[in-house]
Design a protein around this motif. Structure first.
Motif, short mmCIF file in Angstrom:
data_model
loop_
_atom_site.label_atom_id
_atom_site.label_comp_id
_atom_site.label_asym_id
_atom_site.label_seq_id
_atom_site.Cartn_x
_atom_site.Cartn_y
_atom_site.Cartn_z
N GLU A 252 4.36 0.43 -16.12
CA GLU A 252 5.47 -0.47 -16.81
C GLU A 252 6.46 -1.01 -16.02
O GLU A 252 7.63 -1.43 -16.62
N PHE A 253 6.47 -0.98 -14.62
CA PHE A 253 7.34 -1.16 -13.57
C PHE A 253 6.58 -2.02 -12.48
O PHE A 253 5.51 -1.63 -12.29
N GLU A 254 7.53 -2.81 -11.59
CA GLU A 254 6.77 -3.20 -10.44
C GLU A 254 6.99 -2.43 -9.33
O GLU A 254 7.83 -1.60 -9.03
N VAL A 255 5.80 -2.61 -8.23
CA VAL A 255 6.02 -1.80 -7.17
C VAL A 255 5.84 -3.02 -5.91
O VAL A 255 5.10 -3.40 -5.37
N PRO A 256 7.07 -3.64 -5.83
CA PRO A 256 7.19 -4.83 -4.86
C PRO A 256 6.94 -4.57 -3.54
O PRO A 256 6.71 -5.54 -2.78
N THR A 257 7.01 -3.41 -2.93
CA THR A 257 6.87 -2.94 -1.30
C THR A 257 5.54 -2.58 -1.20
O THR A 257 5.35 -2.46 0.00
N LEU A 258 4.80 -2.19 -2.19
CA LEU A 258 3.30 -1.94 -1.86
C LEU A 258 2.32 -2.72 -1.28
O LEU A 258 2.10 -3.66 -1.80
N PHE A 259 2.05 -2.86 0.16
CA PHE A 259 0.98 -3.61 0.96
C PHE A 259 -0.18 -3.25 1.11
O PHE A 259 -1.29 -4.12 1.17
N VAL A 260 -0.28 -1.89 1.14
CA VAL A 260 -1.60 -1.41 1.74
C VAL A 260 -2.14 -0.49 0.41
O VAL A 260 -1.37 0.69 0.21
N LEU A 261 -3.35 -0.46 -0.05
CA LEU A 261 -3.65 0.17 -1.08
C LEU A 261 -5.15 0.74 -1.01
O LEU A 261 -6.02 -0.32 -0.73
N ASN A 262 -5.29 1.96 -0.70
CA ASN A 262 -6.78 2.40 -0.53
C ASN A 262 -7.39 3.34 -1.70
O ASN A 262 -6.59 4.44 -1.96
N LEU A 263 -7.94 2.74 -2.50
CA LEU A 263 -8.71 3.25 -3.76
C LEU A 263 -10.03 3.65 -3.43
O LEU A 263 -10.97 3.65 -4.64
N SER A 264 -10.67 3.91 -2.19
CA SER A 264 -11.99 3.94 -1.96
C SER A 264 -12.58 5.11 -2.60
O SER A 264 -11.93 6.22 -2.76
N ARG A 265 -13.91 5.30 -3.20
CA ARG A 265 -14.45 6.37 -3.58
C ARG A 265 -13.96 6.94 -4.90
O ARG A 265 -13.93 8.05 -5.13
#
Length: 342
Positions: A252-265
């Motif tokens: 319910e909020f923004e994460v404006p600084t997240l640039f790299v996201l690894n959700l593998s597996r």
């Protein structure tokens, strides 16, 4: 020996140790040495070796292994006050005593990078330390982490992969007057199978400036703990949740600084990447490798939400067809890298 040689990696190869010491003196620019010191060498030979290192004006990095009883050699290195900036004590050094390690750390006043894998952990305040690696060290606990944060004011990188973090309950006394360190930017906690919510929340509260957090293969932490990371670490830019048991995110909020996201597996459906990327819409690098439940619909939603997306990886996403690549190229011509494989 070459007069221009800067780095020498010998490992545990066999060699005439006395001749090596003489050769080292002829490498004036040597700055880094990786070596395993054989057992049963006399103190005189070790002294000659250390004297050779002291003759080098640029020498700052030692990757050390010692076979057999090793405190005598360790003490000799410590007492020589080598100007070490980087010290790696590898797994061969299984017979260091507490006194030996403590003596070395106490006299290494210039040390900036410390790696004590598979070695007894004894922490001594190191005011110049920038990075520390205590991976695969099962003596590491929450108290170890708090000690590092408190006594290493310049620490930037902490790696604690496969440790005992979370295996014991945190005593309330240890949480009184907890330190806060704004220098810690990178924290790798992968493969800590006992890591629990309360430990994660404690860690992010004392390291509010985190930018890179790896929680891969930590399957006991809940979705709420991950949300707490985003709430407290407002600068988080790189998050790895590989093999994490994720149901779905309700941000319910923004994460404006997240640039790299690894959700593998991750065993996730299309709703999860949609919810995450809707809140973290500035992601530039998205990894969905081996997410077998993701379909073309989920990929499209992520690409539409993340208007700055430059790199996407979809290895072994069984329900994603190659047709989506054509759509992505036309939808976002600025893509730099697309990985799709069966």
């Amino acid at each position: 020996m070459s007069e221009s040689l800067e780095e020498l990696v010998l490992g545990d190869v066999s060699f005439h140790f006395a001749k090596l010491s003489n050769a080292i003196c002829q490498i004036p620019l040597l700055r880094s040495l990786s070596i395993t010191i054989p057992k049963d060498y006399s103190g005189i030979v070790i002294t000659q070796f250390i004297d050779a290192l002291l003759s080098l004006k640029c020498f700052t990095c030692l990757d050390l292994g010692i076979s057999g009883e090793s405190d005598e050699t360790l003490d000799a290195i410590a007492n020589a006050s080598l100007p070490l900036r980087r010290l790696f004590v590898n797994s061969f050094c299984s017979k260091f005593s507490n006194v030996g390690i403590l003596n070395l750390l106490t006299k290494s006043n210039l040390l900036q990078h410390l790696d004590l894998q598979l070695v007894l952990l004894l922490f001594e305040p190191l005011v110049n330390l920038i990075s520390i690696n205590l991976s695969r060290n099962f003596l590491v606990s929450e108290l170890s982490f708090l000690a590092i944060v408190r006594h290493c004011p310049l620490i930037t990188v902490i790696k604690m992969v496969s440790t005992s973090l979370g295996s014991k309950n945190i005593e309330e006394e240890s949480l009184v007057d907890m330190p806060v360190n704004f220098h810690v930017k990178v924290l790798c906690l992968a493969c800590n199978q006992d890591l629990k919510d309360e430990t994660v929340k404690m860690i992010v509260s004392v390291c509010p400036s985190l930018e890179n957090l790896d929680l891969s293969n930590c399957d006991k932490i809940s979705e709420g703990a991950v949300v707490e990371v985003f709430k407290r670490c407002y600068r988080i830019s790189d998050l790895s949740l590989v093999n994490y048991r994720l149901s779905q995110f309700q941000f319910e909020f923004e994460v404006p600084t997240l640039f790299v996201l690894n959700l593998s597996r991750l065993m996730i459906s299309d709703e999860a990447p949609y919810a995450i990327t809707k809140s973290a819409c500035k992601v530039k690098h998205l990894n969905l490798d081996f997410c077998n439940e993701i379909t073309e619909k989920g990929v499209r939603q992520a690409v539409i939400n993340c208007k700055q997306l430059k790199v996407i990886s979809l290895k072994s996403c069984e329900k994603v067809t190659a047709d989506v690549v054509d759509w992505m190229v036309h939808e976002r011509p600025v893509f730099r890298k697309i990985v799709v494989s069966s």
